[in-house]
Design a protein around this motif. Structure first.
Motif, PDB file in Angstrom:
ATOM      1  N   PRO A 230       0.816  -1.224   0.000  1.00  0.00           N
ATOM      2  CA  PRO A 230       0.000   0.000   0.000  1.00  0.00           C
ATOM      3  C   PRO A 230       0.847   1.270   0.000  1.00  0.00           C
ATOM      4  CG  PRO A 230      -0.896  -1.593   1.540  1.00  0.00           C
ATOM      5  CD  PRO A 230       0.416  -2.148   1.071  1.00  0.00           C
ATOM      6  N   GLY A 231       1.993   1.213   0.673  1.00  0.00           N
ATOM      7  CA  GLY A 231       2.866   2.385   0.694  1.00  0.00           C
ATOM      8  C   GLY A 231       3.403   2.725  -0.680  1.00  0.00           C
ATOM      9  N   ALA A 232       3.740   1.705  -1.486  1.00  0.00           N
ATOM     10  CA  ALA A 232       4.242   1.956  -2.840  1.00  0.00           C
ATOM     11  C   ALA A 232       3.162   2.589  -3.716  1.00  0.00           C
ATOM     12  CB  ALA A 232       4.737   0.649  -3.456  1.00  0.00           C
ATOM     13  N   VAL A 233       1.936   2.110  -3.578  1.00  0.00           N
ATOM     14  CA  VAL A 233       0.837   2.692  -4.353  1.00  0.00           C
ATOM     15  C   VAL A 233       0.570   4.121  -3.913  1.00  0.00           C
ATOM     16  CG1 VAL A 233      -1.599   2.451  -4.970  1.00  0.00           C
ATOM     17  CG2 VAL A 233      -0.179   0.420  -4.710  1.00  0.00           C
ATOM     18  N   TRP A 234       0.630   4.352  -2.595  1.00  0.00           N
ATOM     19  CA  TRP A 234       0.444   5.716  -2.095  1.00  0.00           C
ATOM     20  C   TRP A 234       1.534   6.643  -2.625  1.00  0.00           C
ATOM     21  CZ3 TRP A 234      -2.772   9.074  -0.240  1.00  0.00           C
ATOM     22  CH2 TRP A 234      -2.293  10.220   0.397  1.00  0.00           C
ATOM     23  N   HIS A 235       2.756   6.153  -2.717  1.00  0.00           N
ATOM     24  CA  HIS A 235       3.861   6.970  -3.237  1.00  0.00           C
ATOM     25  C   HIS A 235       3.601   7.366  -4.694  1.00  0.00           C
ATOM     26  CE1 HIS A 235       7.943   8.421  -3.889  1.00  0.00           C
ATOM     27  NE2 HIS A 235       8.008   7.638  -4.963  1.00  0.00           N
ATOM     28  N   VAL A 236       3.095   6.425  -5.497  1.00  0.00           N
ATOM     29  CA  VAL A 236       2.802   6.744  -6.898  1.00  0.00           C
ATOM     30  C   VAL A 236       1.671   7.770  -6.986  1.00  0.00           C
ATOM     31  CG1 VAL A 236       1.951   5.773  -9.073  1.00  0.00           C
ATOM     32  CG2 VAL A 236       3.627   4.516  -7.716  1.00  0.00           C
ATOM     33  N   LEU A 237       0.630   7.605  -6.159  1.00  0.00           N
ATOM     34  CA  LEU A 237      -0.459   8.578  -6.143  1.00  0.00           C
ATOM     35  C   LEU A 237       0.034   9.960  -5.732  1.00  0.00           C
ATOM     36  CD1 LEU A 237      -3.312   6.469  -4.510  1.00  0.00           C
ATOM     37  CD2 LEU A 237      -3.448   7.568  -6.739  1.00  0.00           C
ATOM     38  N   ARG A 238       0.890   9.998  -4.724  1.00  0.00           N
ATOM     39  CA  ARG A 238       1.403  11.278  -4.234  1.00  0.00           C
ATOM     40  C   ARG A 238       2.249  11.961  -5.294  1.00  0.00           C
ATOM     41  NH1 ARG A 238       5.910  13.040  -1.343  1.00  0.00           N
ATOM     42  NH2 ARG A 238       5.474  14.776   0.108  1.00  0.00           N
ATOM     43  N   GLU A 239       3.079  11.190  -5.988  1.00  0.00           N
ATOM     44  CA  GLU A 239       3.919  11.773  -7.043  1.00  0.00           C
ATOM     45  C   GLU A 239       3.063  12.336  -8.178  1.00  0.00           C
ATOM     46  OE1 GLU A 239       7.255  12.281  -7.300  1.00  0.00           O
ATOM     47  OE2 GLU A 239       7.255  11.757  -5.160  1.00  0.00           O
ATOM     48  N   ALA A 240       2.004  11.593  -8.555  1.00  0.00           N
ATOM     49  CA  ALA A 240       1.125  12.092  -9.613  1.00  0.00           C
ATOM     50  C   ALA A 240       0.418  13.374  -9.180  1.00  0.00           C
ATOM     51  CB  ALA A 240       0.105  11.011  -9.984  1.00  0.00           C
ATOM     52  N   TRP A 241       0.064  13.454  -7.902  1.00  0.00           N
ATOM     53  CA  TRP A 241      -0.575  14.666  -7.395  1.00  0.00           C
ATOM     54  C   TRP A 241       0.405  15.843  -7.387  1.00  0.00           C
ATOM     55  CZ3 TRP A 241      -5.113  16.773  -6.138  1.00  0.00           C
ATOM     56  CH2 TRP A 241      -5.110  17.904  -5.319  1.00  0.00           C
ATOM     57  N   LEU A 242       1.615  15.624  -6.894  1.00  0.00           N
ATOM     58  CA  LEU A 242       2.600  16.697  -6.830  1.00  0.00           C
ATOM     59  C   LEU A 242       3.004  17.193  -8.217  1.00  0.00           C
ATOM     60  CD1 LEU A 242       4.915  15.383  -3.942  1.00  0.00           C
ATOM     61  CD2 LEU A 242       3.146  17.165  -3.821  1.00  0.00           C
TER      62      LEU A 242
ATOM     63  N   GLY B 268       0.568   1.321 -17.134  1.00  0.00           N
ATOM     64  CA  GLY B 268       1.174   0.546 -16.052  1.00  0.00           C
ATOM     65  C   GLY B 268       1.430  -0.889 -16.460  1.00  0.00           C
ATOM     66  N   ARG B 269       0.515  -1.460 -17.223  1.00  0.00           N
ATOM     67  CA  ARG B 269       0.720  -2.838 -17.699  1.00  0.00           C
ATOM     68  C   ARG B 269       1.895  -2.910 -18.663  1.00  0.00           C
ATOM     69  NH1 ARG B 269      -0.017  -6.212 -21.823  1.00  0.00           N
ATOM     70  NH2 ARG B 269      -0.606  -4.461 -23.178  1.00  0.00           N
ATOM     71  N   ASN B 270       1.981  -1.956 -19.584  1.00  0.00           N
ATOM     72  CA  ASN B 270       3.080  -1.971 -20.548  1.00  0.00           C
ATOM     73  C   ASN B 270       4.434  -1.790 -19.873  1.00  0.00           C
ATOM     74  OD1 ASN B 270       1.361  -2.316 -22.758  1.00  0.00           O
ATOM     75  ND2 ASN B 270       1.072  -0.107 -23.037  1.00  0.00           N
ATOM     76  N   ALA B 271       4.454  -1.007 -18.789  1.00  0.00           N
ATOM     77  CA  ALA B 271       5.705  -0.771 -18.072  1.00  0.00           C
ATOM     78  C   ALA B 271       5.958  -1.809 -16.982  1.00  0.00           C
ATOM     79  CB  ALA B 271       5.684   0.624 -17.451  1.00  0.00           C
ATOM     80  N   SER B 272       5.054  -2.781 -16.830  1.00  0.00           N
ATOM     81  CA  SER B 272       5.144  -3.788 -15.755  1.00  0.00           C
ATOM     82  C   SER B 272       5.278  -3.122 -14.386  1.00  0.00           C
ATOM     83  CB  SER B 272       6.333  -4.737 -16.010  1.00  0.00           C
ATOM     84  OG  SER B 272       6.135  -5.457 -17.211  1.00  0.00           O
ATOM     85  N   ASP B 273       4.584  -1.982 -14.232  1.00  0.00           N
ATOM     86  CA  ASP B 273       4.607  -1.217 -12.981  1.00  0.00           C
ATOM     87  C   ASP B 273       3.293  -1.485 -12.242  1.00  0.00           C
ATOM     88  OD1 ASP B 273       4.731   0.601 -10.938  1.00  0.00           O
ATOM     89  OD2 ASP B 273       5.380   2.284 -12.185  1.00  0.00           O
ATOM     90  N   MET B 274       3.329  -2.449 -11.319  1.00  0.00           N
ATOM     91  CA  MET B 274       2.110  -2.833 -10.635  1.00  0.00           C
ATOM     92  C   MET B 274       1.588  -1.731  -9.711  1.00  0.00           C
ATOM     93  SD  MET B 274       0.830  -5.590 -11.641  1.00  0.00           S
ATOM     94  CE  MET B 274      -0.345  -5.848 -10.323  1.00  0.00           C
ATOM     95  N   ALA B 275       2.498  -0.883  -9.218  1.00  0.00           N
ATOM     96  CA  ALA B 275       2.043   0.236  -8.391  1.00  0.00           C
ATOM     97  C   ALA B 275       1.172   1.180  -9.213  1.00  0.00           C
ATOM     98  CB  ALA B 275       3.239   0.976  -7.803  1.00  0.00           C
TER      99      ALA B 275
END
Length: 298
Positions: free
Chosen positions: A76-88, A253-260
């Motif tokens: 969950p922390g990794a997903v939160w980090h991706v969300l936070r980066e997209a917001w910033l 995300g699928r193309n980049a194999s980035d599950m977060a």
């Protein structure tokens, strides 16, 4: 003997009074404001507890190495980090708005088409016999099936997106209205004709208000089909000029194999769907139920 009869009458009178008091209590509408503690415990805490349990199980799967491959299940922390980066970076609202604006506009067009179509099918027997089965078949057809022909016919543009939304939502809206009209008691129609409400006047003043519960259910299902159709179109028909919506984010995300990033897109799609339901369709359903005395305001 007289004393016994008097006692029986008093008892019967008391029973009738109690029955009338009970009926009055059932018919009484509670207009007072619901206490904050009651709202908190009945409406706010249950979904929060459910979300907390899901997050706890999710974190437990990662922490206890039940799923120890972050490429399959990020924390969950990794997903939160991706969300936070997209917001910033100012991208998060852009992802959401691209999809929500398309979905709501497409649903509006579907409403304009599906409502008169549903009335026509419901009120004209020949049209119902001819088109009714086709509408039911189209409703059961997966919306993703319309994406390839829409791309071939219209190209990779927003018109293709709206076409897929229409093909997914119009049958649900029309069928919901047909179902609502079919459940209108014949007595209502006869009473309307007696009062002079015939033709379009009868449809507007008698049929539509009486069919409103089924129509609202069709609208809710139509929105669900609109949202699913749009996500399928954005995932399959990706093109830079279309912008990045939530479906395209999921595909990236699928193309980049980035599950977060994949989980980020899934959570955003789920959140938008829940938000639209809570902000639009749930209040509309409550209003319909309350107007029919099926829901006490309080």
């Amino acid at each position: 003997m007289a004393s016994t009869e008097t006692t029986a009458k008093d008892r019967d009178g008391g029973d009738l009074a109690g029955l009338e008091a009970g009926l009055d209590a059932l018919e009484t509408v509670q207009t007072g404001r619901t206490p904050f503690r009651q709202t908190l415990t009945q409406k706010v805490l249950p979904p929060l507890v459910a979300v907390a349990l899901v997050l706890a199980v999710w974190q437990g799967l990662v922490s206890f190495k039940i799923v120890d491959d972050p490429t399959k299940l990020p924390s969950p922390g990794a997903v939160w980090h991706v969300l936070r980066e997209a917001w910033l970076q100012g991208e998060l609202l852009g992802y959401i708005w691209t999809s929500v604006s398309r979905g709501l506009l497409g649903f509006f067009f579907a409403l304009l088409i599906g409502t008169p179509l549903g009335l026509l099918v419901a009120r004209v027997k020949v049209v119902r016999a001819a088109i009714g089965p086709i509408l039911s078949g189209l409703q059961s057809l997966p919306s993703v099936a319309w994406v390839p022909p829409a791309v071939i016919w219209l190209g990779l543009n927003n018109s293709m997106m709206y076409a897929v939304i229409l093909l997914g939502a119009v049958p649900s809206i029309a069928n919901g209205l047909v179902s609502g009209v079919s459940q209108v008691p014949p007595l209502f129609l006869r009473a309307g004709r007696t009062l002079g409400a015939t033709g379009l006047k009868g449809t507007w003043h008698i049929v539509l208000p009486a069919a409103l519960p089924g129509y609202v259910a069709g609208l809710k299902q139509g929105w669900a089909f609109s949202w699913r159709s749009l996500m399928a179109a954005e995932i399959i028909a990706s093109f830079p000029d279309l912008g990045i919506g939530l479906g395209q984010l999921l595909e990236n995300g699928r193309n980049a194999s980035d599950m977060a990033m994949v989980f980020e897109a899934i959570l955003l799609i789920l959140t938008v769907g829940i938000a639209i339901d809570l902000l639009i369709f749930s209040p509309l359903e409550r209003w319909v139920l309350r107007s029919r005395g099926l829901l006490v305001k309080g």
